[in-house]
Design a protein around this motif. Structure first.
Motif, mmCIF file in Angstrom:
data_model
loop_
_atom_site.group_PDB
_atom_site.id
_atom_site.type_symbol
_atom_site.label_atom_id
_atom_site.label_comp_id
_atom_site.label_asym_id
_atom_site.label_seq_id
_atom_site.Cartn_x
_atom_site.Cartn_y
_atom_site.Cartn_z
ATOM 1 N N ARG A 1 0.862 -1.179 0.000
ATOM 2 C CA ARG A 1 0.000 0.000 0.000
ATOM 3 C C ARG A 1 0.899 1.230 0.000
ATOM 4 O O ARG A 1 1.577 1.512 0.984
ATOM 5 C CB ARG A 1 -0.914 -0.004 1.221
ATOM 6 C CG ARG A 1 -1.967 1.089 1.128
ATOM 7 C CD ARG A 1 -3.003 0.931 2.170
ATOM 8 N NE ARG A 1 -2.422 1.236 3.467
ATOM 9 C CZ ARG A 1 -3.122 1.281 4.585
ATOM 10 N NH1 ARG A 1 -4.391 1.005 4.567
ATOM 11 N NH2 ARG A 1 -2.529 1.569 5.713
ATOM 12 N N TRP A 2 0.924 1.942 -1.106
ATOM 13 C CA TRP A 2 1.813 3.073 -1.312
ATOM 14 C C TRP A 2 1.147 4.356 -0.826
ATOM 15 O O TRP A 2 -0.037 4.573 -1.036
ATOM 16 C CB TRP A 2 2.163 3.202 -2.790
ATOM 17 C CG TRP A 2 2.999 2.051 -3.269
ATOM 18 C CD1 TRP A 2 2.550 0.888 -3.804
ATOM 19 C CD2 TRP A 2 4.416 1.956 -3.204
ATOM 20 N NE1 TRP A 2 3.606 0.065 -4.093
ATOM 21 C CE2 TRP A 2 4.766 0.695 -3.735
ATOM 22 C CE3 TRP A 2 5.424 2.789 -2.764
ATOM 23 C CZ2 TRP A 2 6.077 0.266 -3.838
ATOM 24 C CZ3 TRP A 2 6.729 2.370 -2.862
ATOM 25 C CH2 TRP A 2 7.053 1.122 -3.393
ATOM 26 N N SER A 3 1.954 5.222 -0.199
ATOM 27 C CA SER A 3 1.498 6.529 0.280
ATOM 28 C C SER A 3 2.382 7.598 -0.320
ATOM 29 O O SER A 3 3.613 7.509 -0.247
ATOM 30 C CB SER A 3 1.591 6.610 1.804
ATOM 31 O OG SER A 3 0.775 5.648 2.407
ATOM 32 N N LYS A 4 1.754 8.619 -0.890
ATOM 33 C CA LYS A 4 2.511 9.725 -1.477
ATOM 34 C C LYS A 4 2.893 10.718 -0.398
ATOM 35 O O LYS A 4 2.089 11.062 0.459
ATOM 36 C CB LYS A 4 1.681 10.434 -2.546
ATOM 37 C CG LYS A 4 2.478 11.500 -3.296
ATOM 38 C CD LYS A 4 1.646 12.227 -4.315
ATOM 39 C CE LYS A 4 1.286 11.302 -5.450
ATOM 40 N NZ LYS A 4 0.663 12.016 -6.560
ATOM 41 N N SER A 5 4.114 11.168 -0.433
ATOM 42 C CA SER A 5 4.579 12.163 0.516
ATOM 43 C C SER A 5 3.849 13.480 0.301
ATOM 44 O O SER A 5 3.689 13.938 -0.831
ATOM 45 C CB SER A 5 6.087 12.382 0.343
ATOM 46 O OG SER A 5 6.496 13.497 1.100
ATOM 47 N N SER A 6 3.424 14.092 1.395
ATOM 48 C CA SER A 6 2.779 15.403 1.276
ATOM 49 C C SER A 6 3.812 16.477 0.946
ATOM 50 O O SER A 6 3.454 17.600 0.622
ATOM 51 C CB SER A 6 2.042 15.760 2.562
ATOM 52 O OG SER A 6 2.956 15.909 3.628
ATOM 53 N N GLU B 1 6.717 8.177 -3.269
ATOM 54 C CA GLU B 1 5.816 7.349 -2.483
ATOM 55 C C GLU B 1 6.628 6.341 -1.690
ATOM 56 O O GLU B 1 7.698 5.929 -2.126
ATOM 57 C CB GLU B 1 4.859 6.579 -3.394
ATOM 58 C CG GLU B 1 3.904 7.447 -4.158
ATOM 59 C CD GLU B 1 3.034 6.638 -5.100
ATOM 60 O OE1 GLU B 1 1.839 6.936 -5.165
ATOM 61 O OE2 GLU B 1 3.542 5.710 -5.762
ATOM 62 N N ALA C 1 6.180 2.643 0.849
ATOM 63 C CA ALA C 1 5.337 1.543 1.305
ATOM 64 C C ALA C 1 6.157 0.694 2.266
ATOM 65 O O ALA C 1 7.376 0.587 2.128
ATOM 66 C CB ALA C 1 4.874 0.690 0.130
ATOM 67 N N ARG D 1 4.308 10.186 7.266
ATOM 68 C CA ARG D 1 4.571 9.286 6.148
ATOM 69 C C ARG D 1 6.046 9.020 5.955
ATOM 70 O O ARG D 1 6.406 8.117 5.229
ATOM 71 C CB ARG D 1 3.963 9.847 4.863
ATOM 72 C CG ARG D 1 2.471 9.746 4.899
ATOM 73 C CD ARG D 1 1.891 9.983 3.556
ATOM 74 N NE ARG D 1 0.453 9.929 3.648
ATOM 75 C CZ ARG D 1 -0.353 10.584 2.868
ATOM 76 N NH1 ARG D 1 0.119 11.336 1.919
ATOM 77 N NH2 ARG D 1 -1.646 10.481 3.014
#
Length: 74
Positions: free
Chosen positions: A7-12, A23, A25, A71
């Protein structure tokens, strides 16, 4: 394409123009980093402890904004 079910999360902190997107994970006690513009290409892979050391070094070197962001923490 998500080849590893991560599950990948993009950096704010990625640029709003869409040209600087990173991103991360966490999967199998590893932290993976990729370019969200081209997710099928090579990615960086870190041991979770190494990633923690990297995040801590950012905080210590004046990168409090990046280091405090959830993140960035694995």
């Amino acid at each position: 394409m998500n080849r590893d079910n991560a599950r990948w999360s993009k950096s704010s902190y990625s640029g709003g123009s869409g040209t600087e997107c990173v991103e991360i994970a966490v999967l199998n006690r590893r932290v993976r980093v990729r370019d969200s513009k081209d997710p099928g290409r090579s990615r960086l892979d870190f041991a979770i402890g190494t990633w923690g050391e990297f995040a801590a070094s950012l905080r210590q070197s004046g990168g409090e904004e990046a280091g405090a962001h959830g993140r960035l923490e694995a």
